[in-house]
Design a protein around this motif. Sequence first.
Motif, PDB file in Angstrom:
ATOM      1  N   ARG A 189       1.278  -1.993  -4.561  1.00  0.00           N
ATOM      2  CA  ARG A 189       1.788  -0.908  -3.707  1.00  0.00           C
ATOM      3  C   ARG A 189       2.952  -0.205  -4.398  1.00  0.00           C
ATOM      4  NH1 ARG A 189      -0.282  -0.856   1.391  1.00  0.00           N
ATOM      5  NH2 ARG A 189       1.333   0.572   2.078  1.00  0.00           N
ATOM      6  N   GLN A 190       3.847  -0.963  -5.023  1.00  0.00           N
ATOM      7  CA  GLN A 190       4.975  -0.370  -5.729  1.00  0.00           C
ATOM      8  C   GLN A 190       4.511   0.430  -6.946  1.00  0.00           C
ATOM      9  OE1 GLN A 190       6.957  -4.196  -6.197  1.00  0.00           O
ATOM     10  NE2 GLN A 190       8.675  -3.467  -4.969  1.00  0.00           N
ATOM     11  N   ALA A 209       3.053   3.627  -5.650  1.00  0.00           N
ATOM     12  CA  ALA A 209       4.106   4.515  -5.157  1.00  0.00           C
ATOM     13  C   ALA A 209       4.857   5.171  -6.308  1.00  0.00           C
ATOM     14  CB  ALA A 209       5.070   3.736  -4.270  1.00  0.00           C
ATOM     15  N   ALA A 216      -2.970  -5.751  -1.249  1.00  0.00           N
ATOM     16  CA  ALA A 216      -2.152  -4.572  -0.938  1.00  0.00           C
ATOM     17  C   ALA A 216      -2.633  -3.865   0.331  1.00  0.00           C
ATOM     18  CB  ALA A 216      -2.172  -3.602  -2.118  1.00  0.00           C
ATOM     19  N   LEU A 240      -5.608   2.868  -0.724  1.00  0.00           N
ATOM     20  CA  LEU A 240      -4.245   2.419  -0.983  1.00  0.00           C
ATOM     21  C   LEU A 240      -3.312   3.613  -1.171  1.00  0.00           C
ATOM     22  CD1 LEU A 240      -2.169   0.193  -1.527  1.00  0.00           C
ATOM     23  CD2 LEU A 240      -2.862   0.269  -3.934  1.00  0.00           C
ATOM     24  N   ASP A 252      -2.594   5.223   2.129  1.00  0.00           N
ATOM     25  CA  ASP A 252      -1.706   4.385   2.935  1.00  0.00           C
ATOM     26  C   ASP A 252      -0.273   4.455   2.432  1.00  0.00           C
ATOM     27  OD1 ASP A 252      -1.407   2.474   5.095  1.00  0.00           O
ATOM     28  OD2 ASP A 252      -1.043   0.981   3.530  1.00  0.00           O
ATOM     29  N   VAL A 253      -0.089   4.373   1.106  1.00  0.00           N
ATOM     30  CA  VAL A 253       1.249   4.425   0.529  1.00  0.00           C
ATOM     31  C   VAL A 253       1.897   5.771   0.823  1.00  0.00           C
ATOM     32  CG1 VAL A 253       2.510   4.528  -1.671  1.00  0.00           C
ATOM     33  CG2 VAL A 253       0.851   2.704  -1.274  1.00  0.00           C
ATOM     34  N   ARG A 273       5.891   3.479   0.581  1.00  0.00           N
ATOM     35  CA  ARG A 273       6.131   2.030   0.755  1.00  0.00           C
ATOM     36  C   ARG A 273       4.825   1.301   0.991  1.00  0.00           C
ATOM     37  NH1 ARG A 273       9.632   4.413   4.067  1.00  0.00           N
ATOM     38  NH2 ARG A 273       8.526   3.712   5.916  1.00  0.00           N
TER      39      ARG A 273
END
Length: 197
Positions: A37-38, A41, A159, A187, A190-191, A197
């Motif tokens: 996820r990071q 992002a 994730a 993903l 969503d992020v 985040r």
Amino acid sequence: MLRPLPYRTTAGCFAAAVGVLHATFCHATSLEPRDLRQVAAAATQVIHGTVVSSRSRWNDDHTLIITQTRVRTLDVLKGADDSEVLLTMPGGRIGKLVVDVPGVAPFRDGEETILFVVDDSKGTKSVEGWSRGRFEVVVDGRTGERVVSGDLAAELRTALRPGAAAAKSAADKTTALSGVLDDLRALVRDVEAKGGR
């Protein structure tokens, strides 16, 4: 690390090269451990593409060998819809002088890959976390299906479903490309919906 063939490299030269390497690239990408996820992002682009060519050269200050790799995009999952992306990574070979950088593997012409791309303040693009944001697409010799190697599929499941334990079976090491791309799109959505985040 510097790996000269017939040339000698002193400890001072090596330390200077590492200092330049740090100053040049650490602002553009993170080498800290990050979950997917990071990584998603931080990326300005997430692309599925094919390597067209790589060329090593000295940087503008003539203090570090860098390699520039052209990647033709097949699919853009996040960011600008560029037909081609030029990546600049530390290390490479010019003549008999070789600069090996841990965590930076050379690209191969024709390699199919999924990349998490970051830009620095000058717009120079590189791969997030160097090898952290790079996943190779290969052909399964048994099925003939295009699959993504590495742990990307398991990381995507974790994730997308925080708190769920990712399976550690051998099946998680490769997963069909189409499914991975669908999960990556989910993903990224969503992020972005959660403000990175």
